[in-house]
Design a protein around this motif. Structure first.
Motif, short mmCIF file in Angstrom:
data_model
loop_
_atom_site.label_atom_id
_atom_site.label_comp_id
_atom_site.label_asym_id
_atom_site.label_seq_id
_atom_site.Cartn_x
_atom_site.Cartn_y
_atom_site.Cartn_z
N LEU A 281 49.76 46.12 86.33
CA LEU A 281 48.34 45.84 86.60
C LEU A 281 48.05 46.00 88.09
N MET A 282 47.00 46.79 88.36
CA MET A 282 46.63 47.01 89.75
C MET A 282 45.86 45.80 90.28
N LYS A 283 46.27 45.28 91.44
CA LYS A 283 45.66 44.04 91.94
C LYS A 283 44.78 44.25 93.16
N CYS A 284 43.75 43.42 93.25
CA CYS A 284 42.84 43.42 94.40
C CYS A 284 43.62 43.03 95.65
N ILE A 285 43.44 43.77 96.75
CA ILE A 285 44.20 43.46 97.97
C ILE A 285 43.72 42.18 98.64
N LYS A 286 42.56 41.68 98.22
CA LYS A 286 42.03 40.44 98.84
C LYS A 286 42.44 39.19 98.07
N CYS A 287 42.29 39.25 96.71
CA CYS A 287 42.49 38.01 95.94
C CYS A 287 43.60 38.11 94.91
N ARG A 288 44.23 39.27 94.78
CA ARG A 288 45.29 39.51 93.79
C ARG A 288 44.80 39.45 92.35
N GLY A 289 43.48 39.40 92.16
CA GLY A 289 42.92 39.47 90.80
C GLY A 289 42.97 40.92 90.32
N LYS A 290 42.51 41.17 89.10
CA LYS A 290 42.54 42.53 88.57
C LYS A 290 41.62 43.44 89.39
N ALA A 291 42.16 44.58 89.83
CA ALA A 291 41.36 45.53 90.62
C ALA A 291 40.55 46.43 89.69
N HIS A 292 39.32 46.71 90.07
CA HIS A 292 38.47 47.60 89.27
C HIS A 292 38.23 48.94 89.93
N ILE A 293 38.63 49.06 91.18
CA ILE A 293 38.43 50.34 91.86
C ILE A 293 39.51 50.53 92.92
N LYS A 294 39.94 51.79 93.02
CA LYS A 294 40.97 52.15 93.98
C LYS A 294 40.31 53.06 95.01
N LEU A 295 40.48 52.76 96.30
CA LEU A 295 39.88 53.59 97.35
C LEU A 295 41.01 54.17 98.22
N PRO A 296 41.55 55.31 97.79
CA PRO A 296 42.70 55.87 98.51
C PRO A 296 42.45 56.09 100.01
N ARG A 297 41.21 56.42 100.42
CA ARG A 297 41.02 56.71 101.84
C ARG A 297 41.13 55.47 102.71
N HIS A 298 40.97 54.29 102.10
CA HIS A 298 41.16 53.05 102.85
C HIS A 298 42.47 52.38 102.44
N ASN A 299 43.23 53.05 101.59
CA ASN A 299 44.44 52.47 101.05
C ASN A 299 44.15 51.08 100.47
N ALA A 300 43.06 50.99 99.70
CA ALA A 300 42.60 49.68 99.22
C ALA A 300 42.32 49.70 97.72
N ARG A 301 42.41 48.50 97.13
CA ARG A 301 42.05 48.29 95.72
C ARG A 301 41.28 46.98 95.67
N PHE A 302 40.15 46.99 94.97
CA PHE A 302 39.31 45.79 94.96
C PHE A 302 38.91 45.35 93.55
N CYS A 303 38.75 44.03 93.38
CA CYS A 303 38.09 43.49 92.18
C CYS A 303 36.59 43.70 92.40
N ALA A 304 35.77 43.40 91.39
CA ALA A 304 34.34 43.67 91.51
C ALA A 304 33.72 42.91 92.69
N ASP A 305 34.03 41.62 92.83
CA ASP A 305 33.42 40.81 93.90
C ASP A 305 33.82 41.31 95.29
N HIS A 306 35.09 41.62 95.46
CA HIS A 306 35.52 42.07 96.78
C HIS A 306 35.10 43.51 97.07
N PHE A 307 34.86 44.29 96.01
CA PHE A 307 34.30 45.62 96.24
C PHE A 307 32.87 45.49 96.78
N VAL A 308 32.10 44.59 96.18
CA VAL A 308 30.72 44.36 96.65
C VAL A 308 30.73 43.89 98.10
#
Lengths: 65, 300
Positions: free
Chosen positions: B1-28
């Motif tokens: 399971l891919m995890k949000c880099i901020k909260c370790r919750g389930k990630a909904h989006i991967k942003l390779p150019r920032h080397n980041a993965r976010f859940c919905a709240d942290h993406f917003v």
């Protein structure tokens, strides 16, 4: 596994078994940077798994003008 | 399971150019931070300014309006009815629905009030591609409306993909005039000219699409029927092919241009703005391009 392409020209694809979003996009020759994938209004990432009895929608995000 | 880099919750989006993965709240949260960065870095506007967001019914402009309100800015909308049949009808309804649901002010201006016909008719009559007349008319009416209604700034939904594709097109044809002016901020250089800004220029089309889904924003999925086959779409596809191979390509191209490339062209293209002899809007010639178009449409 049913895939609905939401952006016109609309289209529909079926896969016989479950697979990862990244693999679905590869099979449909879609660039992950150009689309978003949705399962019942939930945003899916390329790493997500879709089961064989599920349905997903794919939207192009490229617009012209 | 891919995890949000901020909260370790389930990630909904991967942003390779920032080397980041976010859940919905942290993406917003990330999305809003990028807009704030764009606004602050380029001194686009403040919380005291009255902002006019030009909305088309597409995802980018509606997402921009939503995000500016969430960030506490005062933003009202302007929809320009281009008179393109069902497409215009549907996109207008989506803008009205968006504004109505949130009790926002949406102004609607129709180009047929100004030129007695829609974009299709105009393109046929002047025998030029519809997108070129459309661009001219939009720029003119957005500016004129905002000056007359006392808005301090006009914000449009251009994103990183739009700007990178425009830049690539301008480079391929060495359009030095356009290169000198391409910017997230166009300051006012004339008393009848309103400042124009692009607060989404740090965010990709995929990210604005994701934000629209997370926020449940209904937007028009159809492409403008007159823009089908536009070269901007071709450039976007090429750039996304490069982006997949080397994440960050679009950002490097555009941000690098703003930082290092743009100044090279600015010296060559210094233009003096004056007032149109008829409508007083800014122009480089005596009778502005809009008044000339208007004359041409009424003469033949």
């Amino acid at each position: 596994l049913k895939v609905i392409i939401e952006t016109p020209p609309k289209n529909e694809y079926h896969f016989p078994k479950g697979m990862k979003v990244s693999k679905i996009l590869k099979q449909l020759q879609l660039n992950p940077e150009s689309v978003i994938v949705i399962r019942q209004s939930e945003l899916l990432s390329v790493e997500d798994w879709v089961n064989e009895d599920e349905e997903i929608s794919i939207r192009s995000v490229i617009s012209g003008g | 399971l891919m995890k949000c880099i901020k909260c370790r919750g389930k990630a909904h989006i991967k942003l390779p150019r920032h080397n980041a993965r976010f859940c919905a709240d942290h993406f917003v949260e990330y999305f809003h931070e990028q807009i704030q960065k764009a606004i602050k870095k380029n001194k686009m506007f403040t919380h005291q300014d009255n902002i006019l967001v030009t909305v088309s019914g597409g995802k980018d402009s509606l997402v921009l309006w939503e995000a500016l309100l969430k960030l506490g800015y005062q933003a009202e909308g302007l929809y320009l009815d281009l008179g393109i049949g069902d497409y215009s009808q549907k996109s207008k309804e989506l803008c009205m629905y968006f504004a109505g649901k949130r009790s926002l002010t949406l102004h609607v201006v129709s180009i047929s009030e100004w030129l007695d016909m829609g974009i299709n008719g105009i393109a046929k009559k002047v025998r030029r591609p519809p997108c070129s007349s459309c661009g001219l008319i939009k720029r003119y009416l957005f500016n004129r409306f905002s000056v007359e209604q006392n808005y301090q700034v006009v914000a449009t939904g251009h994103n990183l993909d739009d700007e990178a594709a425009t830049l690539l097109g301008n480079l391929l044809h060495w359009q030095t005039g356009y290169l000198s002016r391409q910017s997230p901020v166009m300051p006012s250089n004339h008393s009848n000219m309103v400042k124009k800004v692009k607060p989404l220029y740090r965010l990709t089309e995929k990210e604005t699409g994701a934000y629209a889904i997370i926020k449940g924003i209904d937007y028009i999925l159809e492409e403008c029927p007159l823009a089908v086959g536009a070269s901007s779409i071709k450039f976007k596809k090429v750039l996304n092919d490069l982006e997949i191979q080397s994440p960050g390509t679009k950002q490097q191209l555009y941000f690098g241009f703003l930082k290092k490339g743009k100044k090279t062209f600015m010296e060559e293209d210094k233009v003096e703005l004056k007032s149109c002899t008829r409508c007083k809007q800014p122009t480089t010639i005596d009778l502005c391009a809009f008044c000339q178009l208007s004359d041409r449409l009424s003469s033949s």
